[in-house]
Structures are given as C-alpha cells and as structure tokens.
Design a protein around this motif. Structure first.
Motif, PDB file in Angstrom:
ATOM      1  N   VAL A 172      43.218  34.082  33.749  1.00 54.39           N
ATOM      2  CA  VAL A 172      42.948  32.433  33.557  1.00 54.39           C
ATOM      3  C   VAL A 172      43.591  31.698  34.705  1.00 54.39           C
ATOM      4  CG1 VAL A 172      43.405  30.522  32.111  1.00 54.39           C
ATOM      5  CG2 VAL A 172      43.138  32.687  30.803  1.00 54.39           C
ATOM      6  N   ALA A 173      42.810  30.803  35.519  1.00 57.85           N
ATOM      7  CA  ALA A 173      43.065  30.030  36.566  1.00 57.85           C
ATOM      8  C   ALA A 173      43.501  28.748  36.181  1.00 57.85           C
ATOM      9  CB  ALA A 173      41.887  29.888  37.447  1.00 57.85           C
ATOM     10  N   GLN A 174      43.016  28.194  34.929  1.00 57.89           N
ATOM     11  CA  GLN A 174      43.605  27.023  34.613  1.00 57.89           C
ATOM     12  C   GLN A 174      43.301  27.076  33.008  1.00 57.89           C
ATOM     13  OE1 GLN A 174      41.927  23.319  36.282  1.00 57.89           O
ATOM     14  NE2 GLN A 174      41.223  24.194  38.137  1.00 57.89           N
ATOM     15  N   GLY A 175      44.304  26.388  32.233  1.00 58.46           N
ATOM     16  CA  GLY A 175      44.168  26.277  30.827  1.00 58.46           C
ATOM     17  C   GLY A 175      44.688  27.485  30.281  1.00 58.46           C
ATOM     18  N   ARG A 176      43.953  28.076  29.077  1.00 61.28           N
ATOM     19  CA  ARG A 176      44.358  29.182  28.431  1.00 61.28           C
ATOM     20  C   ARG A 176      43.140  30.194  27.952  1.00 61.28           C
ATOM     21  NH1 ARG A 176      48.715  26.581  24.104  1.00 61.28           N
ATOM     22  NH2 ARG A 176      50.266  25.857  25.647  1.00 61.28           N
ATOM     23  N   TRP A 177      43.649  31.230  27.661  1.00 60.92           N
ATOM     24  CA  TRP A 177      42.417  32.019  27.054  1.00 60.92           C
ATOM     25  C   TRP A 177      42.538  32.031  25.621  1.00 60.92           C
ATOM     26  CZ3 TRP A 177      38.269  34.536  28.070  1.00 60.92           C
ATOM     27  CH2 TRP A 177      37.914  35.848  27.423  1.00 60.92           C
ATOM     28  N   ILE A 226      39.425  28.135  32.348  1.00 63.51           N
ATOM     29  CA  ILE A 226      38.506  28.681  33.135  1.00 63.51           C
ATOM     30  C   ILE A 226      39.168  29.855  33.923  1.00 63.51           C
ATOM     31  CG2 ILE A 226      37.504  28.148  35.605  1.00 63.51           C
ATOM     32  CD1 ILE A 226      37.770  25.100  34.964  1.00 63.51           C
ATOM     33  N   LEU A 227      38.509  31.063  34.039  1.00 56.58           N
ATOM     34  CA  LEU A 227      38.699  32.127  34.603  1.00 56.58           C
ATOM     35  C   LEU A 227      38.740  32.262  36.092  1.00 56.58           C
ATOM     36  CD1 LEU A 227      37.082  34.771  32.163  1.00 56.58           C
ATOM     37  CD2 LEU A 227      39.638  34.002  32.297  1.00 56.58           C
ATOM     38  N   ARG A 228      39.539  33.120  36.608  1.00 62.43           N
ATOM     39  CA  ARG A 228      39.277  33.410  38.085  1.00 62.43           C
ATOM     40  C   ARG A 228      37.955  34.413  38.299  1.00 62.43           C
ATOM     41  NH1 ARG A 228      44.850  33.261  37.769  1.00 62.43           N
ATOM     42  NH2 ARG A 228      45.932  31.711  39.110  1.00 62.43           N
ATOM     43  N   PRO A 229      37.543  34.517  39.379  1.00 67.89           N
ATOM     44  CA  PRO A 229      36.211  35.376  39.711  1.00 67.89           C
ATOM     45  C   PRO A 229      36.678  36.945  39.150  1.00 67.89           C
ATOM     46  CG  PRO A 229      36.700  34.030  41.528  1.00 67.89           C
ATOM     47  CD  PRO A 229      37.689  33.836  40.628  1.00 67.89           C
ATOM     48  N   ALA A 230      35.638  37.377  38.581  1.00 62.44           N
ATOM     49  CA  ALA A 230      36.130  39.070  38.118  1.00 62.44           C
ATOM     50  C   ALA A 230      34.924  39.629  39.050  1.00 62.44           C
ATOM     51  CB  ALA A 230      35.296  39.036  36.491  1.00 62.44           C
ATOM     52  N   THR A 231      35.676  40.248  40.076  1.00 67.41           N
ATOM     53  CA  THR A 231      34.755  40.848  40.924  1.00 67.41           C
ATOM     54  C   THR A 231      34.101  42.389  40.382  1.00 67.41           C
ATOM     55  OG1 THR A 231      36.689  40.389  42.446  1.00 67.41           O
ATOM     56  CG2 THR A 231      34.922  42.052  43.000  1.00 67.41           C
ATOM     57  N   LEU A 232      34.719  42.994  39.450  1.00 61.44           N
ATOM     58  CA  LEU A 232      34.232  43.810  38.990  1.00 61.44           C
ATOM     59  C   LEU A 232      33.043  43.737  37.736  1.00 61.44           C
ATOM     60  CD1 LEU A 232      37.010  46.476  38.817  1.00 61.44           C
ATOM     61  CD2 LEU A 232      35.235  46.347  40.370  1.00 61.44           C
ATOM     62  N   ALA A 233      33.114  42.459  37.078  1.00 61.52           N
ATOM     63  CA  ALA A 233      32.271  42.125  36.352  1.00 61.52           C
ATOM     64  C   ALA A 233      31.651  40.914  36.646  1.00 61.52           C
ATOM     65  CB  ALA A 233      32.886  42.189  34.975  1.00 61.52           C
ATOM     66  N   PRO A 234      30.739  40.758  37.700  1.00 61.45           N
ATOM     67  CA  PRO A 234      30.102  39.410  37.876  1.00 61.45           C
ATOM     68  C   PRO A 234      29.479  38.614  36.820  1.00 61.45           C
ATOM     69  CG  PRO A 234      29.281  41.093  38.982  1.00 61.45           C
ATOM     70  CD  PRO A 234      30.232  41.837  38.522  1.00 61.45           C
ATOM     71  N   GLU A 235      28.897  39.279  35.882  1.00 67.38           N
ATOM     72  CA  GLU A 235      28.145  38.739  34.785  1.00 67.38           C
ATOM     73  C   GLU A 235      29.091  37.836  33.832  1.00 67.38           C
ATOM     74  OE1 GLU A 235      29.710  42.774  33.346  1.00 67.38           O
ATOM     75  OE2 GLU A 235      28.537  42.048  35.102  1.00 67.38           O
ATOM     76  N   ILE A 236      30.601  38.027  33.970  1.00 65.37           N
ATOM     77  CA  ILE A 236      31.343  37.028  33.286  1.00 65.37           C
ATOM     78  C   ILE A 236      31.502  35.953  34.359  1.00 65.37           C
ATOM     79  CG2 ILE A 236      33.730  36.907  32.649  1.00 65.37           C
ATOM     80  CD1 ILE A 236      32.355  39.044  31.214  1.00 65.37           C
ATOM     81  N   ASP A 237      31.644  35.921  35.500  1.00 62.12           N
ATOM     82  CA  ASP A 237      31.462  34.609  36.216  1.00 62.12           C
ATOM     83  C   ASP A 237      30.621  33.617  35.888  1.00 62.12           C
ATOM     84  OD1 ASP A 237      33.836  35.757  37.628  1.00 62.12           O
ATOM     85  OD2 ASP A 237      32.549  36.407  39.212  1.00 62.12           O
TER      86      ASP A 237
END
Length: 390
Positions: free
Chosen positions: A135-140, A184-195
């Motif tokens: 998580v880049a900001q906030g909470r999961w 807000i999540l950080r970029p997921a390099t291995l799972a770009p569909e999550i972005d």
C-alpha cells in the motif's frame, strides 16, 4: 623510421589543420558514441529489469480462465484456490475475481462510456504480499472492510480516476453506488492487471454483485520446484477440465521482454554504422585534400631520401590517428551517456567490453580503409612532379 616516429609525424600533420581534423573526427566520434551508448544502455536496462525480477521473485505462477471447447469464456471452480493451496511445494495462494458487470467512475455524473478501461475485482485479503506489492497510501482491506462498500485502488486506476492521495470521505462511484477509498497500491510489476483495477473484498462483492467467482489465482511456490508446480497447476485448479485453465509465469514474460528489447538495438546500431560510414568518407576526403595540398612536402621528403613506403605509412598513420582520436572521444561520450541515463534510472551501469573495444577497433579499421587510397596516391607521386608546386 620507428613506430613512434611515424606517430609523431602523423600528429604534426593533423595539428597543422586542427579545425578540419576535428570536424573529420567528429563523424567517427558520433558513430562510436552511438554504438557504445546503445550497447551500454541496453545491457544496463536488461540488468536493471532482471534485478527487479529477482527482487520480486521468480516463483510466482498465475492460473486464469481460458476458453471452453466451444470458444466461450471458462469459469474457475470456487474451490480452486483452496485446492491449489494443498499442492505440495505451494507456499502462498491469493485470488481475484473480475466483476464484469461493475464499472467505476469518479462520480455518477461521468458518462457511462468513459470507463477508462478500469476493472473491478474481488480479491482475497492476502493479495499484496503474493503479487509483491504494498500500500502506497491509506490501508489495505481487512476482514471488516472487506464486507463493506470499501475499495482499494491500483496505482494506474488511481491515476486515471484523478485520485492522487487518500483522504477521509474519499469515494468512487462503483457499480451504481458509492464505495469509500481505503488506500492506493504501489505498482504491481508481476501483475499489471492489478494496477488497472479497483479492488474490493469477496464478501462485499457477493453482497452487492451477487456473483464473483475467481478468475485469476496467484501462486507462490518453492523456488526450486516452480516447474513441477507449473505442470500440476491446471489440474489442481480444474481437475475436470484442465485445458480450460491458462497457466503462466509472469517473471518469464518479463525476462523475454528484456531479451526482446535487444531487437530494437539493431536499428540504433545501424544508425551508428551510418555515422561511422559518414565519418570514414570525411576522413578519406580530408586525406585526399591533404595529399593535394601537401605535394611540396611530399616532393621535399622524397628528394631528401624518403621512400615510397615511408610516404605511404605517413599518410596512412595520419588517417588512423585521426580515426583513433575520434573513436576514443566517441567511446568516452558513449560511456558518459550510459552512466548518466543508467544512474537516473537507478540501474547498474554496465558497458560491455565489446562495446568500447569494438568501437575503438572499428574506428582504427575505418581510418585504415579510408586512408589507404590517399596514402597510395601520395606514395606514387614522383619527386619532380611534387616539387613543381614549390
């Protein structure tokens, strides 16, 4: 004459015409710099990408919905994640379920067609560590918020929705109702569909959208047994129809992309070769003009006892020294460009030996080829004909 004597004589000839010599060497320098920079940046970028892959882990596998024999979209069994977790050598399992009927907007006033290509996905609560994001900001999501109208935005989804940070009361219009934004999540390099997705809990998905079967299962396995797990994964997900399951290894795709990026190098290397050819023409041109302008010098040296071979060696040495100076300057410029760009991208700086050594060798070869004809022409000039211009 010794080799040092030839080099000294060649240097005198180049210093007598510094501007012309510098411009001729510039073409060689540009070509060599382009070749060194292309190979250096390519090696540095590939090393950076491979290092990123190693950091994220090469043991992630994904199983997603494929096609049925009739060409329709297949559906993964609801029990598939639990079944996969019981496979030997599987360490972690997370899953997501795409909710095709739900669209997300910044507000209900946005036209329905402006979806920004975003998806809504129901997710298991352990998703971030499995796909190597955070998580880049906030909470999961947690067991409580996963049951409520609460969402977490992928990095690209937040950008497209125009949400730069999370503040109290931040909401998005999701599936015809308001959902609060938890993080807000950080970029997921291995799972770009999550972005490019807006993520909600499975309980909330079943509560507000009735049906949310898993569509993608993320599996972390023992690194030494990834191949075995990959072979078993389709049957574990759907024992009745394993052919309807697509299994992939994201890190392998990224590694292939790193290798494929080298295909673009041929274009830039070709441009560097063109610059080298232009530089060779420039060197040949200056040497031909130099022979014409220095006929008196050639005649005087011949009259004082210089042989044809010494005259030929003099002008050939000048061409080689000129090209070598240009090649050295080009290598320095290419290395500096590689260091600057790789440092800005936080890559390891790698300049292959074949890049700088090949650049200098190519410069010397081009100088020798470009200077050969003028050198032969100078050597064939008779002393009496040359001294007529004195």
């Amino acid at each position: 004459m010794r080799l040092a004597d030839h080099a000294r004589v060649a240097g005198v000839g180049l210093r007598a015409r510094p501007l012309r010599s510098s411009l001729s060497a510039l073409g060689i320098a540009i070509g060599v710099a382009a070749i060194v920079a292309v190979l250096g940046l390519s090696s540095s970028s590939q090393a950076g990408l491979l290092a990123e892959i190693d950091r994220l882990g090469t043991n992630l596998l994904t199983a997603s919905t494929g096609r049925t024999l009739t060409g329709e979209d297949a559906e993964l069994p609801a029990a598939a994640p639990a079944r996969v977790s019981r496979v030997e050598a599987v360490e972690q399992v997370a899953d997501t379920g795409a909710i095709g009927s739900a669209k997300v907007y910044r507000s209900p006033l946005i036209p329905v067609a402006n979806t920004n290509a975003l998806q809504v996905r129901a997710v298991s609560l352990n998703l971030p560590p499995v796909v190597a994001t955070s998580v880049a900001q906030g909470r999961w999501l947690n067991p409580a918020t996963a049951t409520q109208p609460v969402a977490v935005l992928g990095s690209l989804a937040a950008e497209r929705l125009g949400i730069a940070r999370v503040h109290p009361g931040q909401r998005v219009w999701l599936g015809g109702q308001w959902f609060y934004v938890a993080g807000i999540l950080r970029p997921a390099t291995l799972a770009p569909e999550i972005d490019a997705s807006v993520l909600i809990g499975y309980p909330a998905a079943r509560r507000y959208f009735t049906h949310a079967p898993p569509t993608t299962i993320y599996v972390r396995s023992d690194t030494s047994r990834v191949r075995q797990v990959q072979e078993l994964l389709a049957r574990a997900v759907n024992p009745e129809s394993p052919n309807e399951v697509d299994v992939s290894r994201p890190s392998a795709a990224l590694t292939a992309r790193a290798a494929a990026s080298g295909a673009f190098n041929s274009l830039f290397l070709g441009l560097g070769a063109v610059a080298l050819v232009v530089g060779a023409v420039g060197v040949a041109n200056i040497m031909i003009i130099s022979v014409l302008e220095r006929r008196s010098e050639i005649g005087l040296r011949r009259a004082l006892g210089a042989t044809r071979g010494q005259i030929r060696t003099q002008f050939l040495a000048e061409a080689i020294v000129l090209a070598l100076l240009g090649g050295t300057a080009g290598v320095a410029a290419g290395v500096l460009a590689t260091i600057g760009y790789a440092t800005a991208k936080q890559w390891d700086v790698i300049v292959p030996a074949q890049a700088w050594a090949g650049g200098i060798a190519a410069a010397v070869l081009i100088g020798a080829v470009a200077g050969l004809l003028p050198a032969i022409r100078a050597a064939r000039m008779s002393p009496t004909e040359a001294l007529r211009t004195v």
